[in-house]
Design a protein around this motif. Structure first.
Motif, PDB file in Angstrom:
ATOM      1  N   SER A  64       1.018  -1.779   0.080  1.00  0.00           N
ATOM      2  CA  SER A  64       0.076   0.364  -0.016  1.00  0.00           C
ATOM      3  C   SER A  64       1.054   1.304   0.324  1.00  0.00           C
ATOM      4  O   SER A  64       1.431   1.339   0.904  1.00  0.00           O
ATOM      5  N   GLY A  65      -0.314   2.033  -0.747  1.00  0.00           N
ATOM      6  CA  GLY A  65       0.902   3.099  -1.142  1.00  0.00           C
ATOM      7  C   GLY A  65       2.728   3.310  -1.610  1.00  0.00           C
ATOM      8  O   GLY A  65       3.594   4.193  -1.341  1.00  0.00           O
ATOM      9  N   PRO A 115       9.623   9.674   9.172  1.00  0.00           N
ATOM     10  CA  PRO A 115       9.570  10.374   7.548  1.00  0.00           C
ATOM     11  C   PRO A 115       9.090   9.205   6.180  1.00  0.00           C
ATOM     12  O   PRO A 115       9.514   7.991   6.195  1.00  0.00           O
ATOM     13  N   PRO A 116       8.784   9.682   5.312  1.00  0.00           N
ATOM     14  CA  PRO A 116       8.429   8.937   4.089  1.00  0.00           C
ATOM     15  C   PRO A 116       9.625   8.660   3.409  1.00  0.00           C
ATOM     16  O   PRO A 116       8.733   7.316   2.205  1.00  0.00           O
ATOM     17  N   PRO A 180      -1.210  12.637   6.975  1.00  0.00           N
ATOM     18  CA  PRO A 180      -0.862  13.891   6.210  1.00  0.00           C
ATOM     19  C   PRO A 180      -0.916  13.492   4.541  1.00  0.00           C
ATOM     20  O   PRO A 180      -1.989  12.174   4.031  1.00  0.00           O
ATOM     21  N   ALA A 181      -1.091  15.134   3.723  1.00  0.00           N
ATOM     22  CA  ALA A 181      -1.913  15.335   2.538  1.00  0.00           C
ATOM     23  C   ALA A 181      -1.630  14.433   1.206  1.00  0.00           C
ATOM     24  O   ALA A 181      -2.492  14.079   0.687  1.00  0.00           O
ATOM     25  N   ARG A 182       0.023  13.724   1.918  1.00  0.00           N
ATOM     26  CA  ARG A 182      -0.137  12.547   0.382  1.00  0.00           C
ATOM     27  C   ARG A 182      -0.693  11.210   0.756  1.00  0.00           C
ATOM     28  O   ARG A 182      -0.369  11.259  -0.881  1.00  0.00           O
ATOM     29  N   ALA A 187      -6.075   7.094   2.854  1.00  0.00           N
ATOM     30  CA  ALA A 187      -6.829   6.848   3.707  1.00  0.00           C
ATOM     31  C   ALA A 187      -8.289   7.141   3.692  1.00  0.00           C
ATOM     32  O   ALA A 187      -9.513   6.758   5.249  1.00  0.00           O
ATOM     33  N   PHE A 188      -8.973   7.348   2.448  1.00  0.00           N
ATOM     34  CA  PHE A 188     -10.479   7.623   1.870  1.00  0.00           C
ATOM     35  C   PHE A 188     -10.956   5.646   1.457  1.00  0.00           C
ATOM     36  O   PHE A 188     -11.584   6.293   1.641  1.00  0.00           O
TER      37      PHE A 188
END
Length: 214
Positions: A64-65, A115-116, A180-182, A187-188
């Motif tokens: 994921s992500g 951190p990403p 976080p926005a990224r 998340a949704f």
């Protein structure tokens, strides 16, 4: 007196062109095309090879992500322990009139970290994930057990931190503040690995729902 004889025309046979096979010309054309085809194939292959070198996790699989599977699974195992023992989940739906022992089981599908750029569990401070927890007494069927689901932020510090949206406030606003926005789209969204939900259900049915009622 006889008229002079007319000159005899030159009838010596002329060399005829060598017979040409019907397949000779196309074969020659095909041979001339090979260098062109090789150049085209190399031009197409080089960008793909460069992408694999720059993104080695594409070879080994990613979760994921964009999290590599090894990191995602390790983070999930560590974060699930923290989630199952967190007060937010442990006391969820607790009925003071029926305070018998309850079991808490959770699964978690990470989609981001902070951190990403972290590549190991030791580098991660926060895990962002979708979670599903089920809470019930022995003998409680899956459909009647209390459940918690949705995005969660888990801090891996000491002590650990678990942050969930609370019912009293606007859900979408809380998620935007929590994640976080990224990572908003994940998340949704839904579990990128739905087999985790099926595995949790099987585990709950085997260990809790099927247990004799106390």
């Amino acid at each position: 007196m006889r008229p002079p004889a007319e000159p005899t025309p030159d009838i010596a046979p002329r060399p005829e062109p060598a017979p040409t096979s019907a397949s000779t010309a196309p074969a020659a054309q095909r041979l001339r095309r090979w260098p062109v085809l090789l150049v085209v194939l190399l031009a197409l292959a080089l960008p793909a090879a460069a992408l694999l070198v720059l993104n080695p996790q594409w070879i080994h699989g990613s979760g994921s992500g964009g999290l590599p599977d090894r990191l995602r699974i390790s983070l999930a195992q560590r974060a699930v322990v923290m989630l199952e023992s967190s007060p937010q989940i442990e006391h969820l739906g607790h009925d003071e009139d029926n305070a018998g022992p309850r079991r808490v089981m959770c699964t978690l599908d990470p989609f981001g970290v902070d951190p990403p750029a972290a590549t190991t569990v030791a580098q991660v401070r926060w895990v962002y994930a979708l979670h599903l927890c089920v809470i019930g007494q022995d003998g409680t069927p899956w459909d009647y057990a209390t459940k918690s689901a949705g995005p969660v932020a888990i801090g891996l510090g000491n002590p650990p931190a678990v942050r969930l949206p609370v019912p009293q406030l606007d859900y979408r606003t809380q998620v935007r503040q929590l994640i976080p926005a990224r990572y908003q789209s994940q998340a949704f969204g839904s579990f990128a690995h739905p087999q985790l939900v099926a595995q949790l259900r099987q585990r709950y049915i085997a260990q809790v729902a099927s247990a004799p009622t106390r």
